[in-house]
Design a protein around this motif. Structure first.
Motif, PDB file in Angstrom:
ATOM      1  N   LEU A  86     -45.438  38.019  68.927  1.00  0.00           N
ATOM      2  CA  LEU A  86     -44.925  36.897  68.143  1.00  0.00           C
ATOM      3  C   LEU A  86     -44.236  37.381  66.870  1.00  0.00           C
ATOM      4  CD1 LEU A  86     -47.751  34.268  68.572  1.00  0.00           C
ATOM      5  CD2 LEU A  86     -45.321  33.868  68.972  1.00  0.00           C
ATOM      6  N   GLY A  87     -44.751  38.441  66.280  1.00  0.00           N
ATOM      7  CA  GLY A  87     -44.114  38.995  65.085  1.00  0.00           C
ATOM      8  C   GLY A  87     -42.677  39.406  65.354  1.00  0.00           C
ATOM      9  N   TRP A  88     -42.461  40.075  66.487  1.00  0.00           N
ATOM     10  CA  TRP A  88     -41.100  40.481  66.847  1.00  0.00           C
ATOM     11  C   TRP A  88     -40.232  39.272  67.159  1.00  0.00           C
ATOM     12  CZ3 TRP A  88     -39.508  44.920  65.361  1.00  0.00           C
ATOM     13  CH2 TRP A  88     -40.397  45.994  65.273  1.00  0.00           C
ATOM     14  N   ILE A  89     -40.796  38.284  67.829  1.00  0.00           N
ATOM     15  CA  ILE A  89     -40.031  37.083  68.180  1.00  0.00           C
ATOM     16  C   ILE A  89     -39.661  36.304  66.917  1.00  0.00           C
ATOM     17  CG2 ILE A  89     -40.148  34.850  69.367  1.00  0.00           C
ATOM     18  CD1 ILE A  89     -41.977  36.326  71.459  1.00  0.00           C
ATOM     19  N   VAL A  90     -40.612  36.136  66.010  1.00  0.00           N
ATOM     20  CA  VAL A  90     -40.333  35.412  64.762  1.00  0.00           C
ATOM     21  C   VAL A  90     -39.291  36.173  63.935  1.00  0.00           C
ATOM     22  CG1 VAL A  90     -41.325  34.632  62.560  1.00  0.00           C
ATOM     23  CG2 VAL A  90     -42.545  34.202  64.709  1.00  0.00           C
ATOM     24  N   ALA A  91     -39.428  37.488  63.856  1.00  0.00           N
ATOM     25  CA  ALA A  91     -38.436  38.289  63.127  1.00  0.00           C
ATOM     26  C   ALA A  91     -37.057  38.110  63.763  1.00  0.00           C
ATOM     27  CB  ALA A  91     -38.847  39.760  63.117  1.00  0.00           C
ATOM     28  N   GLY A  92     -37.001  38.117  65.091  1.00  0.00           N
ATOM     29  CA  GLY A  92     -35.736  37.898  65.793  1.00  0.00           C
ATOM     30  C   GLY A  92     -35.152  36.520  65.514  1.00  0.00           C
ATOM     31  N   PHE A  93     -36.027  35.529  65.436  1.00  0.00           N
ATOM     32  CA  PHE A  93     -35.585  34.171  65.109  1.00  0.00           C
ATOM     33  C   PHE A  93     -34.955  34.143  63.721  1.00  0.00           C
ATOM     34  CE2 PHE A  93     -36.452  30.081  63.060  1.00  0.00           C
ATOM     35  CZ  PHE A  93     -35.732  29.228  63.890  1.00  0.00           C
ATOM     36  N   PHE A  94     -35.608  34.795  62.758  1.00  0.00           N
ATOM     37  CA  PHE A  94     -35.062  34.818  61.398  1.00  0.00           C
ATOM     38  C   PHE A  94     -33.707  35.529  61.356  1.00  0.00           C
ATOM     39  CE2 PHE A  94     -39.617  34.502  59.599  1.00  0.00           C
ATOM     40  CZ  PHE A  94     -39.514  33.122  59.481  1.00  0.00           C
ATOM     41  N   VAL A  95     -33.537  36.553  62.166  1.00  0.00           N
ATOM     42  CA  VAL A  95     -32.241  37.237  62.253  1.00  0.00           C
ATOM     43  C   VAL A  95     -31.219  36.304  62.915  1.00  0.00           C
ATOM     44  CG1 VAL A  95     -31.003  39.158  63.340  1.00  0.00           C
ATOM     45  CG2 VAL A  95     -33.221  39.565  62.238  1.00  0.00           C
ATOM     46  N   ALA A  96     -31.642  35.598  63.965  1.00  0.00           N
ATOM     47  CA  ALA A  96     -30.725  34.723  64.710  1.00  0.00           C
ATOM     48  C   ALA A  96     -30.195  33.567  63.865  1.00  0.00           C
ATOM     49  CB  ALA A  96     -31.419  34.188  65.961  1.00  0.00           C
ATOM     50  N   VAL A  97     -30.990  33.057  62.936  1.00  0.00           N
ATOM     51  CA  VAL A  97     -30.521  31.932  62.121  1.00  0.00           C
ATOM     52  C   VAL A  97     -29.803  32.386  60.844  1.00  0.00           C
ATOM     53  CG1 VAL A  97     -32.291  30.375  63.026  1.00  0.00           C
ATOM     54  CG2 VAL A  97     -32.723  31.598  60.879  1.00  0.00           C
ATOM     55  N   PHE A  98     -29.795  33.678  60.594  1.00  0.00           N
ATOM     56  CA  PHE A  98     -29.154  34.200  59.386  1.00  0.00           C
ATOM     57  C   PHE A  98     -27.660  33.851  59.298  1.00  0.00           C
ATOM     58  CE2 PHE A  98     -27.847  37.940  56.636  1.00  0.00           C
ATOM     59  CZ  PHE A  98     -28.345  37.397  55.472  1.00  0.00           C
ATOM     60  N   PRO A  99     -26.908  33.863  60.418  1.00  0.00           N
ATOM     61  CA  PRO A  99     -25.500  33.449  60.308  1.00  0.00           C
ATOM     62  C   PRO A  99     -25.329  32.045  59.736  1.00  0.00           C
ATOM     63  CG  PRO A  99     -25.854  34.579  62.383  1.00  0.00           C
ATOM     64  CD  PRO A  99     -27.217  34.378  61.752  1.00  0.00           C
ATOM     65  N   GLY A 100     -26.301  31.176  59.944  1.00  0.00           N
ATOM     66  CA  GLY A 100     -26.233  29.847  59.342  1.00  0.00           C
ATOM     67  C   GLY A 100     -26.299  29.909  57.825  1.00  0.00           C
TER      68      GLY A 100
END
Length: 152
Positions: A86-100
């Motif tokens: 989950l830590g990796w998934i949450v970190a990936g989510f935070f990276v994925a929304v960064f363009p916003g």
């Protein structure tokens, strides 16, 4: 002479685990709250973070990202045995929304009290901290380092 307490290495690692657990639970609660706000009182405010070039309906993006945040937050709160993944998934989510967040800065869109280039720019600096928080609080970074050390 009074006895001084003897602290073992075990006590230090227990304290570190306690801090990580508290950090994971706090992050989980933060994600659930943010996700619920996507679906309710902050729904329109989140439109500012949907890049204009994204070929999806803004409302769909806000609702979908809110639901993902709720699921991830609940996972962090309840799925202790899956915390590293989950830590990796949450970190990936935070990276994925960064363009916003970058889009909000680049377009100069006011939202969430971010009404200047300076405030929007400072906001950008916090996204990497969220990534680090997710990796640290779940033990994901530590697990990765240990796997590299042992060659697995």
């Amino acid at each position: 002479m009074a006895d001084t307490p003897v602290h073992s290495h075990h006590d230090g690692s227990r304290l570190r685990r306690g801090r990580r657990t508290a950090g994971r639970l706090l992050l989980g609660g933060f994600l659930v709250l943010a996700g619920v706000s996507h679906l309710s009182w902050n729904r329109e405010a989140f439109y500012a973070q949907v890049p204009p070039w994204l070929p999806l309906d803004r409302d769909f993006v806000v609702v979908a990202s809110g639901l993902v945040e709720i699921v991830l937050g609940v996972g962090l709160l309840l799925l202790r045995r899956r915390r590293v993944a989950l830590g990796w998934i949450v970190a990936g989510f935070f990276v994925a929304v960064f363009p916003g967040n970058i889009s909000q800065f680049a377009t100069g869109t006011n939202s969430f009290g971010l009404n200047s280039d300076l405030s929007r720019g400072i906001r950008l600096l916090f996204q990497p901290l969220l990534v680090l928080w997710a990796l640290w609080s779940t033990g994901a970074w530590q697990a990765w380092r240990e796997s590299r050390r042992t060659g697995q």
